[in-house]
Design an enzyme around this catalytic site. Structure first.
Site, PDB file in Angstrom:
ATOM      1  N   GLY A  25       0.830  -1.203   0.000  1.00 27.16           N
ATOM      2  CA  GLY A  25       0.000   0.000   0.000  1.00 27.16           C
ATOM      3  C   GLY A  25       0.859   1.244   0.000  1.00 27.16           C
ATOM      4  O   GLY A  25       1.976   1.243  -0.517  1.00 27.16           O
ATOM      5  N   SER A  26       0.355   2.294   0.633  1.00 29.47           N
ATOM      6  CA  SER A  26       1.049   3.580   0.584  1.00 29.47           C
ATOM      7  C   SER A  26       2.220   3.629   1.570  1.00 29.47           C
ATOM      8  O   SER A  26       2.239   2.908   2.572  1.00 29.47           O
ATOM      9  CB  SER A  26       0.064   4.704   0.912  1.00 29.47           C
ATOM     10  N   THR A  27       3.142   4.509   1.308  1.00 27.15           N
ATOM     11  CA  THR A  27       4.317   4.662   2.184  1.00 27.15           C
ATOM     12  C   THR A  27       3.872   5.118   3.572  1.00 27.15           C
ATOM     13  O   THR A  27       4.389   4.649   4.588  1.00 27.15           O
ATOM     14  CB  THR A  27       5.283   5.699   1.585  1.00 27.15           C
ATOM     15  N   VAL A  57       1.083   4.593   5.225  1.00 25.18           N
ATOM     16  CA  VAL A  57       0.517   3.519   6.055  1.00 25.18           C
ATOM     17  C   VAL A  57       1.588   2.470   6.348  1.00 25.18           C
ATOM     18  O   VAL A  57       1.649   1.920   7.450  1.00 25.18           O
ATOM     19  CB  VAL A  57      -0.746   2.907   5.400  1.00 25.18           C
ATOM     20  N   GLY A  58       2.464   2.211   5.381  1.00 23.94           N
ATOM     21  CA  GLY A  58       3.555   1.257   5.597  1.00 23.94           C
ATOM     22  C   GLY A  58       4.405   1.645   6.799  1.00 23.94           C
ATOM     23  O   GLY A  58       4.786   0.813   7.625  1.00 23.94           O
ATOM     24  N   GLU A  92       5.649  -3.342   0.797  1.00 22.49           N
ATOM     25  CA  GLU A  92       5.755  -3.043  -0.633  1.00 22.49           C
ATOM     26  C   GLU A  92       4.976  -1.752  -0.842  1.00 22.49           C
ATOM     27  O   GLU A  92       3.753  -1.741  -0.764  1.00 22.49           O
ATOM     28  CB  GLU A  92       5.187  -4.215  -1.435  1.00 22.49           C
ATOM     29  N   CYS A 109       2.036  -0.184  -8.616  1.00 26.15           N
ATOM     30  CA  CYS A 109       3.163   0.254  -7.787  1.00 26.15           C
ATOM     31  C   CYS A 109       4.445   0.346  -8.616  1.00 26.15           C
ATOM     32  O   CYS A 109       5.307   1.156  -8.335  1.00 26.15           O
ATOM     33  CB  CYS A 109       3.343  -0.689  -6.619  1.00 26.15           C
ATOM     34  N   GLU A 156       4.385   9.675  -5.856  1.00 18.67           N
ATOM     35  CA  GLU A 156       3.624   8.645  -6.569  1.00 18.67           C
ATOM     36  C   GLU A 156       2.197   9.158  -6.785  1.00 18.67           C
ATOM     37  O   GLU A 156       1.496   9.489  -5.835  1.00 18.67           O
ATOM     38  CB  GLU A 156       3.595   7.363  -5.729  1.00 18.67           C
TER      39      GLU A 156
HETATM   40  P1  NDP Z   1      -3.439   2.616   1.841  1.00 18.83           P
HETATM   41  O1  NDP Z   1      -2.013   2.452   2.125  1.00 18.83           O
HETATM   42  O2  NDP Z   1      -4.253   3.453   2.760  1.00 18.83           O
HETATM   43  O3  NDP Z   1      -4.163   1.166   1.813  1.00 18.83           O
HETATM   44  C1  NDP Z   1      -3.535  -0.076   1.596  1.00 18.83           C
HETATM   45  C2  NDP Z   1      -4.125  -1.118   2.546  1.00 18.83           C
HETATM   46  O4  NDP Z   1      -3.806  -0.760   3.901  1.00 18.83           O
HETATM   47  C3  NDP Z   1      -5.653  -1.210   2.501  1.00 18.83           C
HETATM   48  O5  NDP Z   1      -6.081  -2.540   2.759  1.00 18.83           O
HETATM   49  C4  NDP Z   1      -6.041  -0.323   3.642  1.00 18.83           C
HETATM   50  O6  NDP Z   1      -7.332  -0.573   4.092  1.00 18.83           O
HETATM   51  C5  NDP Z   1      -4.991  -0.669   4.669  1.00 18.83           C
HETATM   52  N1  NDP Z   1      -4.792   0.296   5.739  1.00 18.83           N
HETATM   53  C6  NDP Z   1      -5.096   1.620   5.761  1.00 18.83           C
HETATM   54  N2  NDP Z   1      -4.759   2.161   6.963  1.00 18.83           N
HETATM   55  C7  NDP Z   1      -4.210   1.164   7.706  1.00 18.83           C
HETATM   56  C8  NDP Z   1      -3.642   1.083   9.017  1.00 18.83           C
HETATM   57  N3  NDP Z   1      -3.600   2.134   9.827  1.00 18.83           N
HETATM   58  N4  NDP Z   1      -3.157  -0.097   9.430  1.00 18.83           N
HETATM   59  C9  NDP Z   1      -3.186  -1.194   8.641  1.00 18.83           C
HETATM   60  N5  NDP Z   1      -3.733  -1.183   7.409  1.00 18.83           N
HETATM   61  C10 NDP Z   1      -4.228  -0.030   6.932  1.00 18.83           C
HETATM   62  O7  NDP Z   1      -3.618   3.114   0.388  1.00 18.83           O
HETATM   63  P2  NDP Z   1      -4.809   3.988  -0.209  1.00 18.83           P
HETATM   64  O8  NDP Z   1      -5.865   3.042  -0.569  1.00 18.83           O
HETATM   65  O9  NDP Z   1      -5.240   5.097   0.669  1.00 18.83           O
HETATM   66  O10 NDP Z   1      -4.083   4.640  -1.457  1.00 18.83           O
HETATM   67  C11 NDP Z   1      -3.301   5.802  -1.258  1.00 18.83           C
HETATM   68  C12 NDP Z   1      -2.080   5.800  -2.095  1.00 18.83           C
HETATM   69  O11 NDP Z   1      -1.308   4.669  -1.732  1.00 18.83           O
HETATM   70  C13 NDP Z   1      -2.294   5.647  -3.583  1.00 18.83           C
HETATM   71  O12 NDP Z   1      -2.576   6.834  -4.219  1.00 18.83           O
HETATM   72  C14 NDP Z   1      -0.961   5.074  -3.980  1.00 18.83           C
HETATM   73  O13 NDP Z   1      -0.038   6.101  -4.117  1.00 18.83           O
HETATM   74  C15 NDP Z   1      -0.562   4.217  -2.819  1.00 18.83           C
HETATM   75  N6  NDP Z   1      -0.885   2.798  -3.036  1.00 18.83           N
HETATM   76  C16 NDP Z   1       0.134   1.986  -3.362  1.00 18.83           C
HETATM   77  C17 NDP Z   1      -0.121   0.680  -3.633  1.00 18.83           C
HETATM   78  C18 NDP Z   1       0.969  -0.242  -4.019  1.00 18.83           C
HETATM   79  O14 NDP Z   1       0.727  -1.209  -4.737  1.00 18.83           O
HETATM   80  N7  NDP Z   1       2.169  -0.047  -3.540  1.00 18.83           N
HETATM   81  C19 NDP Z   1      -1.464   0.110  -3.612  1.00 18.83           C
HETATM   82  C20 NDP Z   1      -2.481   1.038  -3.194  1.00 18.83           C
HETATM   83  C21 NDP Z   1      -2.172   2.341  -2.933  1.00 18.83           C
HETATM   84  P3  NDP Z   1      -8.595   0.258   3.495  1.00 18.83           P
HETATM   85  O15 NDP Z   1      -8.388   0.406   2.019  1.00 18.83           O
HETATM   86  O16 NDP Z   1      -9.716  -0.629   3.813  1.00 18.83           O
HETATM   87  O17 NDP Z   1      -8.557   1.561   4.211  1.00 18.83           O
END
Ligand code: NDP
Length: 499
Positions: free
Chosen positions: A245-247, A249-250, A268, A302, A399
């Site tokens: 997911g996003s940096t 949240v990572g 990732e 990504c 990104e």
């Molecule tokens: P997030 O990082 O928020 O979401 C990715 C996953 O993490 C989802 O399942 C989300 O749940 C979950 N999540 C969110 N907050 C938490 C937390 N505090 N603890 C644990 N898990 C959590 O990505 P976004 O959907 O908001 O997208 C934002 C940006 O992230 C995009 O514009 C892009 O730049 C990047 N992104 C990168 C990805 C990649 O492949 N590397 C994939 C997706 C996004 P939920 O969606 O249910 O909130």
């Protein structure tokens, strides 16, 4: 041919004649969440509600993790030999193949991507399952002789309960990237799909059940990231979290893991990947590959190549051919065979991307083509190319996760490498040149976990995928991913107490 996809079938699903169970999948059953809350799942094609799914929270995560731990101890982990785990994974791959049309339709509907692309995602998931099914009985340790009378051996033991937090861009494929090596090595898993695209993980749960995995070994808790996702990363019985997911949240996941039980973390986190195109590259062929990198999945990838560095000799021609190709991409209904590009996944994502377009304009970049949302009810965005950008612009550094590329002119190889590495990210990179020595030299110099030479992105189950720098760490896929789901125990043996 098994798993043939038909657009007719997909349309049937769209009309609501096929179903997905929308409860939480815990301990081998679909159940209601403790607080009985649900959320709408919407189609990116027009914003309409497809269905509702259950929303799990910390209480549901606790139940799922405890069920997973019980299953791990009683009927999985070290209790089920590797070849039996492999057989179950092969069976699951077969079921995915049998249900490939349904899965692709679900993914196309939920994510908005073209059905034909969703079908490729399903195939990738099947290949990954088979790859790890083969590994299930081959992940051996070593025997190490220490003295004449003593030796040690290592065992590659499972961690226990692991969790996968899944984003919305490739929900099924990424769920399998995490579940397949985790299950092959004997772990039990809890998956938390994105609340935006939860449907394929739920269908997958049905197939896991049908394949005959012991109850509790595979669980899916749909829910919000801030509650269910956070509860996973805090849970003391979860031994590892694999997050995509996003940096931002990572970072949070890692921080929470450090503050709780020091669970292992694989991250990732996306990127801002460079594409380096040298004067000797065939422009028409290169543009096809660049479109397949920059605009694939509407740019929601990504590893998308989004900083396009072009050598001065072909710069003008490249820009023209690239703009023409971007303008000719056919957007539309995911279930039409001619559609090449779907909408962005949500209104939130569309607004985020439009925000970047505005920032690019304000900072003085030139829009070569695109730059606005497309007409219609869905979250469609016109493929966008910026030129005349500066290295410190937001659109060059951050990104965007939409169909947006920035094109940068360079003179020399050294200059191109420096510009390519001028980023906090390091997930992927691409090099286009007919000169093999230069291709290898440049790929060696690039600070990224992946480099594709003369091709768009092509992920294979056998090859590790993961980032350098702030794109995260730990690998998905290939033999490398096995390490992320096992812990090596060294057992020392003394052949005789007299020695
Ligand atoms: P997030 O990082 O928020 O979401 C990715 C996953 O993490 C989802 O399942 C989300 O749940 C979950 N999540 C969110 N907050 C938490 C937390 N505090 N603890 C644990 N898990 C959590 O990505 P976004 O959907 O908001 O997208 C934002 C940006 O992230 C995009 O514009 C892009 O730049 C990047 N992104 C990168 C990805 C990649 O492949 N590397 C994939 C997706 C996004 P939920 O969606 O249910 O909130």
């Amino acid at each position: 041919m098994p798993g043939m996809f038909t657009h007719e079938f997909a349309t049937e699903l769209y009309k609501g004649t096929a179903t997905v169970n929308t409860g939480l999948f815990i301990n081998g059953q679909f159940v209601d969440p403790v607080d009985r809350e649900s959320i709408d799942v919407c189609s990116p094609q027009d914003g309409s509600v497809i269905t509702k799914v259950s929303i799990g929270n910390a209480k549901d995560i606790d139940i799922a993790v405890k069920a997973a731990l019980a299953a791990f101890k009683s009927s999985w982990g070290l209790k089920t030999p590797g070849y039996e785990r492999g057989k179950l994974l092969y069976k699951l791959a077969e079921l995915l193949e049998k249900n490939a049309g349904t899965l692709a339709a679900i993914e196309a509907l939920d994510v908005g991507k073209p059905f034909v692309h969703a079908s490729q995602d399903v195939q990738e998931a099947i290949d990954t399952l088979r790859y790890y099914a083969g590994w299930a009985d081959k992940n051996h340790g070593q025997t190490i002789e220490t003295t004449e009378a003593k030796f040690a051996y290592t065992r590659h033991e499972p961690i226990g309960v692991v969790a996968g937090i899944i984003p919305w861009n490739f929900p099924l494929t990424i769920s399998i990237w995490k579940a397949a090596p985790a299950l092959a090595t004997g772990n039990a898993i809890v998956l938390k799909p994105s609340e935006v695209t939860p449907l394929s993980a739920l269908k997958l749960a049905e197939l896991v059940k049908e394949a005959g995995f012991p109850d509790g070994v595979f669980n899916v808790v749909t829910g919000y990231g801030a509650t269910a996702g956070q509860a996973i990363t805090e849970h003391p019985l979860v031994g590892k979290v694999s997050f995509t997911g996003s940096t931002i949240v990572g970072r949070k996941v890692m921080e929470t893991a450090a503050k709780t039980n020091l669970k292992r973390v694989t991250l990732e986190l996306g990127g801002k990947s460079p594409i380096l195109i040298f004067d000797d590259a065939d422009v028409e062929q290169t543009v096809k590959r660049v479109c397949g990198s920059t605009f694939y999945n509407s740019g929601q990838g990504c590893a998308a190549g989004t900083r396009i560095l072009v050598q001065e000799g072909i710069y003008d021609k490249f820009l023209q051919v690239f703009a023409d190709a971007a303008e000719s991409l056919k957007q539309g209904d995911s279930f039409k065979a001619t559609t090449q590009q779907g909408p962005l996944v949500s209104k939130t994502q569309l607004d985020r991307v439009l925000g970047y377009i505005e920032s690019g304009k304000q900072e003085g970049a030139r829009i070569v083509t695109g730059g606005s949302r497309a007409e219609g009810a869905g979250y469609f965005m016109r493929p966008t190319i910026f030129a005349d950008v500066k290295p410190d612009m937001k659109i060059v550094r951050e990104e965007i996760f939409g169909p947006v590329g920035v094109v940068i002119k360079f003179k020399t190889e050294e200059e191109a490498i420096e510009a390519a590495n001028d980023t906090d990210y390091g997930l992927s990179s691409y090099v286009f040149t007919e000169n093999l020595s230069r291709a290898i030299r440049v790929s060696n110099a690039i600070e990224a976990g992946n480099c594709f030479i003369n091709q768009a992105i092509l992920l294979c189950a056998q090859v590790p995928f993961g980032g350098y720098k702030q794109s995260g760490y730990g690998k998905e896929m290939g033999e490398y991913a096995l390490e992320a789901y096992t812990q090596a125990k060294a057992v020392h043996v003394n052949l005789s107490l007299k020695l």
